[in-house]
Design an enzyme around this catalytic site. Structure first.
Site, PDB file in Angstrom:
ATOM      1  N   PRO A   1       0.900  -1.507   0.056  1.00 33.45           N
ATOM      2  CA  PRO A   1      -0.054   0.077   0.259  1.00 33.45           C
ATOM      3  C   PRO A   1       0.773   1.298  -0.112  1.00 33.45           C
ATOM      4  O   PRO A   1       0.745   2.208  -0.705  1.00 33.45           O
ATOM      5  CB  PRO A   1      -0.749  -0.040   1.336  1.00 33.45           C
ATOM      6  CG  PRO A   1      -0.850  -1.557   1.576  1.00 33.45           C
ATOM      7  CD  PRO A   1       0.499  -2.014   1.083  1.00 33.45           C
ATOM      8  N   LYS A   2       1.893   1.386   0.811  1.00 37.13           N
ATOM      9  CA  LYS A   2       2.688   2.618   0.895  1.00 37.13           C
ATOM     10  C   LYS A   2       3.379   2.861  -0.437  1.00 37.13           C
ATOM     11  O   LYS A   2       3.363   4.059  -0.908  1.00 37.13           O
ATOM     12  CB  LYS A   2       3.929   2.325   2.149  1.00 37.13           C
ATOM     13  CG  LYS A   2       4.833   3.395   2.287  1.00 37.13           C
ATOM     14  CD  LYS A   2       5.905   3.095   1.771  1.00 37.13           C
ATOM     15  CE  LYS A   2       7.108   4.167   1.900  1.00 37.13           C
ATOM     16  NZ  LYS A   2       8.442   3.854   1.613  1.00 37.13           N
ATOM     17  N   MET A   3       3.877   1.774  -0.884  1.00 35.68           N
ATOM     18  CA  MET A   3       4.770   1.981  -2.173  1.00 35.68           C
ATOM     19  C   MET A   3       3.590   2.613  -3.365  1.00 35.68           C
ATOM     20  O   MET A   3       4.005   3.325  -4.165  1.00 35.68           O
ATOM     21  CB  MET A   3       5.372   0.976  -2.661  1.00 35.68           C
ATOM     22  CG  MET A   3       6.464   0.939  -3.543  1.00 35.68           C
ATOM     23  SD  MET A   3       7.626  -0.454  -3.855  1.00 35.68           S
ATOM     24  CE  MET A   3       8.422  -0.449  -2.141  1.00 35.68           C
ATOM     25  N   ALA A   4       2.568   1.833  -3.576  1.00 35.09           N
ATOM     26  CA  ALA A   4       1.495   1.814  -4.455  1.00 35.09           C
ATOM     27  C   ALA A   4       1.156   3.281  -4.522  1.00 35.09           C
ATOM     28  O   ALA A   4       0.904   3.962  -5.318  1.00 35.09           O
ATOM     29  CB  ALA A   4       0.414   1.060  -4.130  1.00 35.09           C
TER      30      ALA A   4
ATOM     31  N   LEU B   1       2.813   5.938  -3.309  1.00 38.63           N
ATOM     32  CA  LEU B   1       3.935   6.736  -3.767  1.00 38.63           C
ATOM     33  C   LEU B   1       3.992   6.678  -5.177  1.00 38.63           C
ATOM     34  O   LEU B   1       4.008   7.783  -5.911  1.00 38.63           O
ATOM     35  CB  LEU B   1       5.107   6.165  -3.149  1.00 38.63           C
ATOM     36  CG  LEU B   1       6.484   6.873  -3.604  1.00 38.63           C
ATOM     37  CD1 LEU B   1       6.430   8.219  -3.238  1.00 38.63           C
ATOM     38  CD2 LEU B   1       7.718   6.277  -3.033  1.00 38.63           C
TER      39      LEU B   1
END
Length: 222
Positions: free
Chosen positions: A180-183, A185
């Site tokens: 989720p965090k990378m998505a 970003l």
């Protein structure tokens, strides 16, 4: 008396002159006045934990005084703005994946190596060997694992998305190595779409310490 004399001799042997230990008095050196921090530079607390508006204003003021590597070489700034739209989006994804558990300087170094070697598109990465990719991105942490993940992601994008990267959070999170965090970003850096905030373990920890949230995981914090 004999014990006192022995102690005196011992201290003399250490280079200290002592007339009589039994009569030695402790000398207290008065401390000078404490330096007071000027009211202009001393951050003022609202006295209320969890006052995020006050904390955010204070953080902005403190950050305005100093620069960090992320300001100039954060992963969202490493894609080649002159590349085609498809390659630009892919490079945003690559930079985000390489940045995991890695210093910004190392991520920038690896992205430069990929650019110089012209292994900076879905097609080129999908065709490259895992060994070659690992060598090019060796500056980042877990480069062998990331080389394998990048190659797998490139092949999926080539096969299922016509050489482009997914344009939704759900699609991005189906790719290997993307959570989720990378998505979030990638959505922001590749498509300029802000659909949520990026919360890693550091944001999660600090937000809880400041009293902004009460959560147990980064995703719960987000």
């Amino acid at each position: 008396q004999k014990k006192t004399q022995n102690t005196s001799l011992l201290l003399l042997a250490m280079g200290k002159r002592v007339k009589h230990v039994a009569k030695t008095k402790r000398v207290v050196v008065p401390k000078g006045p404490k330096k007071r921090q000027s009211s202009a530079s001393k951050p003022r607390s609202s006295g209320r934990k969890g006052d995020w508006k006050h904390d955010l204003s204070l953080i902005k003021r403190l950050r305005a005084r100093r620069c960090a590597p992320v300001d100039s070489i954060g992963c969202e700034r490493l894609a080649n703005a002159n590349a085609s739209q498809a390659d630009f989006e892919w490079q945003c994804l690559v930079a985000a994946m390489l940045s995991s558990q890695t210093r910004d300087q190392a991520t920038a170094e690896a992205m430069t190596a990929l650019e110089v070697a012209k292994v900076n598109s879905v097609q080129r990465v999908a065709e490259a060997t895992q060994r070659k990719l690992a060598k090019l991105i060796k500056a980042v942490g877990f480069f062998n694992v990331k080389a394998k993940t990048l190659r797998e992601a490139a092949r999926i994008c080539k096969k299922d998305y016509k050489g482009r990267i997914p344009k939704t959070l759900e699609g991005l999170m189906k790719l290997p190595g993307i959570g989720p965090k990378m998505a979030h970003l990638i959505m922001h850096s590749a498509f300029d779409r802000q659909e949520g905030i990026c919360v890693d373990t550091h944001v999660h920890r600090i937000a809880n310490q400041l009293g902004w949230v009460r959560s147990k995981t980064p995703e719960e914090t987000r």
